[in-house]
Design a protein around this motif. Structure first.
Motif, PDB file in Angstrom:
ATOM      1  N   TYR A 148      74.414  12.610  37.130  1.00  0.00           N
ATOM      2  CA  TYR A 148      74.580  13.736  38.034  1.00  0.00           C
ATOM      3  C   TYR A 148      75.238  13.335  39.361  1.00  0.00           C
ATOM      4  CZ  TYR A 148      71.535  16.385  34.900  1.00  0.00           C
ATOM      5  OH  TYR A 148      70.998  17.021  33.821  1.00  0.00           O
ATOM      6  N   ASN A 149      75.448  12.043  39.547  1.00  0.00           N
ATOM      7  CA  ASN A 149      76.040  11.530  40.792  1.00  0.00           C
ATOM      8  C   ASN A 149      75.251  12.028  42.007  1.00  0.00           C
ATOM      9  OD1 ASN A 149      77.856  10.098  42.379  1.00  0.00           O
ATOM     10  ND2 ASN A 149      79.292  11.818  42.544  1.00  0.00           N
ATOM     11  N   ILE A 150      73.928  11.823  41.904  1.00  0.00           N
ATOM     12  CA  ILE A 150      73.038  12.245  42.990  1.00  0.00           C
ATOM     13  C   ILE A 150      73.037  11.189  44.076  1.00  0.00           C
ATOM     14  CG2 ILE A 150      70.680  12.880  43.605  1.00  0.00           C
ATOM     15  CD1 ILE A 150      70.290  13.731  40.689  1.00  0.00           C
TER      16      ILE A 150
ATOM     17  N   ASN B  53      71.162  22.470  43.087  1.00  0.00           N
ATOM     18  CA  ASN B  53      70.467  22.848  44.326  1.00  0.00           C
ATOM     19  C   ASN B  53      69.583  24.084  44.123  1.00  0.00           C
ATOM     20  OD1 ASN B  53      69.789  22.436  47.012  1.00  0.00           O
ATOM     21  ND2 ASN B  53      71.398  23.799  47.780  1.00  0.00           N
TER      22      ASN B  53
ATOM     23  N   LYS C 286      71.203  18.793  41.185  1.00  0.00           N
ATOM     24  CA  LYS C 286      72.663  18.954  41.116  1.00  0.00           C
ATOM     25  C   LYS C 286      73.077  20.382  41.444  1.00  0.00           C
ATOM     26  CE  LYS C 286      76.833  17.500  40.007  1.00  0.00           C
ATOM     27  NZ  LYS C 286      77.529  16.461  40.816  1.00  0.00           N
TER      28      LYS C 286
END
Length: 268
Positions: A265-267, A203, A201
Motif C-alpha cells: 500500500y506504500n504506507i 483514509n 490507503k
C-alpha cells in the motif's frame, strides 16, 4: 523352599519393573501435555515429581523444549527405568494445565490408583475445545476492544474486528494444512494488516492507523515470552533462552506480515 523364595523374588522384581515402566510412561505423558499446553518448566518439574513421590518413586527429570527425559527409581528396591518422550507442538490450553495440577494433588492426598489417574488424564486430553466460530468471534472482539482502548471509533473498531477475524481464520487454516508455525503467524499477520491497511490507503475513518496497528495484536506471543522470563528467573536458563528466541521469531514473523502490507500500500 529356597527355589520357591527365589521364584517369588524374581516374580516381584518383574512386577515392580512393570509398574515402574507404566508410571514412567504416565509421568512423561503428563509432562509432555503440560509443556505443549503452555506450562513453564518449574511447574512441569514440580507436578511430575509430586506424582512420582506419591507413588513411592524418586525421579530425575530433564526438560528440554522438544523432549523430556525421565529416570524413575523405586524407593523400595533397586529397580529403575529411563525413557524419553518427544513433546507435541506448543500452544496454550490452561484447562489442561489446571486439570493436571488438580490431578497431581488428588494423587498425592487421596493416593489415587495409577489406572484411575491414567483414566483421568485421558479424560482431560479428550475434553472438547471451544467451537471454532466462538473463538473467532471473541478473539475478533478482543481486537476491536484493543482498538477502542487506543482511541479508535466505531469504524476503526469494525475494521479491527474484521481484520482480526479473517486473519485468525487464515492462520487456523494454515495450521490445519501443517505449515511451519512461523509461516502460519506470518500468513495471519499479512492477511490482517492487508485488510486494515486498505482503510489507511483509502483514509477511511478518523484514525485508520489505529485499526492497522491493533489488527495483529492477537498474534503477540505472550505465553512464550512470559514463560521465557519465568524460566530464566527460576534458573532454567536453556529453556528460558529457547522460549525467548521462539517468541522473538514469532514477533519477527508478525513484523514481516505488517511490512508486506506497508510495501503493497506504500504506507508512509
Amino acid at each position: 523352599m529356597k527355589k520357591r523364595n527365589q521364584f517369588l523374588n524374581f516374580y516381584f522384581d518383574i512386577m515392580n519393573k512393570h509398574d515402574t515402566k507404566e508410571l514412567s510412561q504416565f509421568l512423561l505423558e503428563t509432562g509432555a501435555l503440560l509443556m505443549s499446553s503452555g506450562a513453564n518448566t518449574n511447574r512441569i518439574r514440580i507436578t511430575t515429581l509430586r506424582i512420582a513421590n506419591a507413588y513411592g518413586h524418586s525421579a530425575e527429570l530433564l526438560i528440554m523444549h522438544r523432549a523430556l527425559m525421565l529416570t524413575l527409581n523405586s524407593e523400595n528396591d533397586d529397580n529403575f527405568y529411563s525413557s524419553i518422550k518427544k513433546t507435541l507442538p506448543h500452544g496454550a490450553n490452561f484447562r489442561i494445565v489446571s486439570g493436571i495440577s488438580k490431578l497431581s494433588w488428588q494423587i498425592a492426598e487421596e493416593k489415587l490408583a495409577l489406572n484411575k489417574a491414567v483414566e483421568e488424564l485421558n479424560r482431560l486430553q479428550g475434553l472438547p475445545h471451544y467451537p471454532r466460530i466462538l473463538i473467532l468471534i471473541f478473539v475478533a472482539l478482543a481486537g476491536a476492544s484493543f482498538c477502542r482502548l487506543f482511541g479508535g471509533g466505531p469504524i476503526e473498531m469494525s475494521v479491527a474486528f474484521t481484520a482480526t477475524f479473517i486473519g485468525l481464520f487464515v492462520r487456523q487454516e494454515a495450521i490445519k494444512k501443517k505449515f511451519n508455525s512461523y509461516l502460519c503467524v506470518f500468513f495471519g499477520a499479512f492477511t490482517s494488516s492487508l485488510i486494515a491497511g486498505l482503510t489507511v490507503k483509502l483514509n477511511i475513518g478518523d484514525h485508520p492507523d489505529l485499526a492497522f496497528a491493533t489488527s495483529v495484536l492477537y498474534l503477540i506471543p505472550g505465553i512464550p515470552l512470559i514463560n521465557s522470563l519465568t524460566d530464566l528467573l527460576d534458573g532454567n536458563i536453556m529453556n528460558g533462552i529457547v522460549r525467548g528466541v521462539n517468541g522473538l521469531i514469532l514477533a519477527f514473523a508478525i513484523a514481516l506480515g505488517l511490512l508486506g502490507a506497508i510495501i503493497i500500500y506504500n504506507i508512509g
